[in-house]
Enzyme design. Structure first.
Site, PDB file in Angstrom:
ATOM      1  CE  LYS A  38     -50.657 -27.393  22.466  1.00  0.00           C
ATOM      2  NZ  LYS A  38     -51.612 -26.767  21.531  1.00  0.00           N
TER       3      LYS A  38
ATOM      4  NE  ARG B 179     -53.672 -26.807  14.185  1.00  0.00           N
ATOM      5  CZ  ARG B 179     -53.156 -26.310  15.300  1.00  0.00           C
ATOM      6  NH1 ARG B 179     -51.885 -25.945  15.339  1.00  0.00           N
ATOM      7  NH2 ARG B 179     -53.896 -26.167  16.371  1.00  0.00           N
TER       8      ARG B 179
ATOM      9  CE1 TYR C 112     -17.189 -31.318  16.263  1.00  0.00           C
ATOM     10  CE2 TYR C 112     -19.049 -30.651  17.626  1.00  0.00           C
ATOM     11  CZ  TYR C 112     -18.081 -31.578  17.281  1.00  0.00           C
ATOM     12  OH  TYR C 112     -17.994 -32.761  17.965  1.00  0.00           O
TER      13      TYR C 112
ATOM     14  CG  MET D  10     -24.958 -34.454  21.337  1.00  0.00           C
ATOM     15  SD  MET D  10     -24.467 -36.153  21.025  1.00  0.00           S
ATOM     16  CE  MET D  10     -24.750 -36.286  19.263  1.00  0.00           C
TER      17      MET D  10
HETATM   18  C1  LIG Z   1     -52.042 -25.486  22.077  1.00  0.00           C
HETATM   19  C2  LIG Z   1     -53.457 -25.055  22.043  1.00  0.00           C
HETATM   20  C3  LIG Z   1     -53.927 -24.027  22.867  1.00  0.00           C
HETATM   21  C4  LIG Z   1     -53.013 -23.204  23.752  1.00  0.00           C
HETATM   22  O1  LIG Z   1     -52.349 -22.232  22.989  1.00  0.00           O
HETATM   23  P1  LIG Z   1     -51.333 -21.179  23.660  1.00  0.00           P
HETATM   24  O2  LIG Z   1     -50.922 -20.311  22.541  1.00  0.00           O
HETATM   25  O3  LIG Z   1     -50.189 -21.997  24.188  1.00  0.00           O
HETATM   26  O4  LIG Z   1     -52.074 -20.485  24.732  1.00  0.00           O
HETATM   27  C5  LIG Z   1     -55.287 -23.756  22.858  1.00  0.00           C
HETATM   28  N1  LIG Z   1     -56.125 -24.449  22.053  1.00  0.00           N
HETATM   29  C6  LIG Z   1     -55.703 -25.427  21.233  1.00  0.00           C
HETATM   30  C7  LIG Z   1     -56.687 -26.123  20.365  1.00  0.00           C
HETATM   31  C8  LIG Z   1     -54.359 -25.760  21.188  1.00  0.00           C
HETATM   32  O5  LIG Z   1     -53.942 -26.733  20.355  1.00  0.00           O
END
Ligand SMILES: *Cc1c(COP(=O)(O)O)cnc(C)c1O
Length: 353
Positions: free
Chosen positions: A34, A129, A251, A299
């Site tokens: 992802k 969640r 800054y 930036m």
């Molecule tokens: C992101 C995610 C993972 C992977 O988690 P890591 O901590 O990066 O290994 C596994 N399962 C679900 C549902 C996730 O959203």
């Protein structure tokens, strides 16, 4: 010449890290890609991780792209589908979809196609969640049993603190308590659980972070786990100067020199994805030597201390994180986590493989 900032992705390190996962489990591996493979580039990361049995991601169009690029693995949509129309693509491209709410179940009921869909039912075992409550699962399973469009059901959950001591016990017990009644495949483990809790492995493990070479544990380094950094974010010094005692850098003058100090300016800033909240003292490499950032991150630039790096000059190589400087250390100094830094790499940063 382009601006010298650059993210290098090490293919062999990705493959190495997948082997580390493989050695830790006999379950099938669903590599989590992802967020553009945690900033590493979706298609190239998937290519390097080709030995995985599956890929997990969010966007149906990314999954379609992966399928069209030739992937034959199980491709799982982690948040499921967002509209009934997505179901058409899911069937057409033989994708697997999470079902985590009643709205998705209802869309599924309206979907007429036969014997095709692979669904992963998400159980909320405590993360709060996504997912159905454990006590809702019998009804959900009953509803799916009579559904002609479903080929295969997997039960899954996600841990909220697998990176902490005994962080899976309560959730695992809840999940097992409800799912043991079914013959469905199961999946619970993220990277931390995969590395630390074999009892969570079940049929599919879902590592993300570890594949990219970062440790999920605060007290154990990636190196100790046998993981190699995949992304190296590097740039160059584009300015070097001496400042006198009392003079400041950047800054708001957040760093003020107590004595004469040699400083440099690096072509990397928050618009490249470097965390703006990294304070003076965040570790950074110049010519392979460790030093610290100075002052507020701008930036497009940030300041570094060159007091102890005698050979530093305009054009000297700077590593922001990666080879020689674990991303976890930078993340910790900046009050964030390695996940966020890797994902935040800006589109303007050229990526090389
Ligand atoms: C992101 C995610 C993972 C992977 O988690 P890591 O901590 O990066 O290994 C596994 N399962 C679900 C549902 C996730 O959203």
């Amino acid at each position: 010449m382009p601006r010298p900032i650059h993210a290098h992705i090490d293919f062999d390190a990705l493959k190495n890290n997948l082997r580390v996962a493989r050695r830790a489990t006999s379950s099938r591996i669903m590599a989590v890609i992802k967020a553009n493979a945690y900033g590493h580039g979706l298609l190239r990361a998937a290519e390097a991780l080709d030995e995985a049995e599956g890929f997990a991601l969010l966007d149906v169009h990314d999954a379609v792209q992966l399928r069209e690029a030739g992937s034959r693995q199980t491709l799982l949509l982690l948040e499921g589908f967002f509209s009934p129309e997505d179901l058409q693509l899911i069937a057409e491209y033989d994708l697997a979809t999470v079902i985590h709410n009643v709205q998705q179940l209802t869309s599924l009921d309206a979907y007429p196609r036969r014997g095709k869909l692979q669904v992963w039912i998400k159980v909320n075992s405590g993360m709060n969640r996504l997912g159905f409550m454990p006590e809702e699962i019998p009804a959900v399973m009953e509803r799916l049993k009579s559904h002609s469009a479903i080929r295969d059901v997997t039960l899954m959950t996600h841990f909220s603190h697998a990176d902490e001591a005994d962080g899976v016990a309560v959730q695992l017990e809840k999940f097992n308590g409800i799912t043991n009644a079914y013959r469905a495949h199961c999946s619970t483990a993220n990277s931390a659980a995969l590395l630390r809790y074999p009892a969570t492995h079940r049929d599919w493990v879902r590592p993300g972070l570890m594949l990219y070479g970062a440790s999920p544990f605060p007290e154990t380094s990636a190196q100790q786990l046998g993981l190699k950094p995949v992304m190296t974010l590097s740039s160059e010094l584009i300015s070097v100067r001496e400042i006198k005692a009392g003079e400041s850098v950047g800054y708001a003058g957040m760093f003020r020199a107590e004595s004469g100090t040699r400083i440099g300016t690096v072509a990397c800033g928050y618009a490249d994805g470097y965390p703006r909240h990294a304070p003076t003292g965040t570790p950074i490499l110049v010519n392979g030597q460790r030093t610290r950032t100075l002052g507020r991150v701008s930036m497009d630039m940030l300041g570094v201390d060159l007091s102890n790096i005698k050979d530093a000059k305009v054009g000297s190589r700077v590593v922001l994180w990666g080879e020689g400087l674990p991303v976890e250390e930078v993340a910790q100094a900046a009050g964030t986590i390695s996940y966020e830094l890797m994902c935040a790499i800006a589109a303007r940063v050229p990526v090389g493989y």
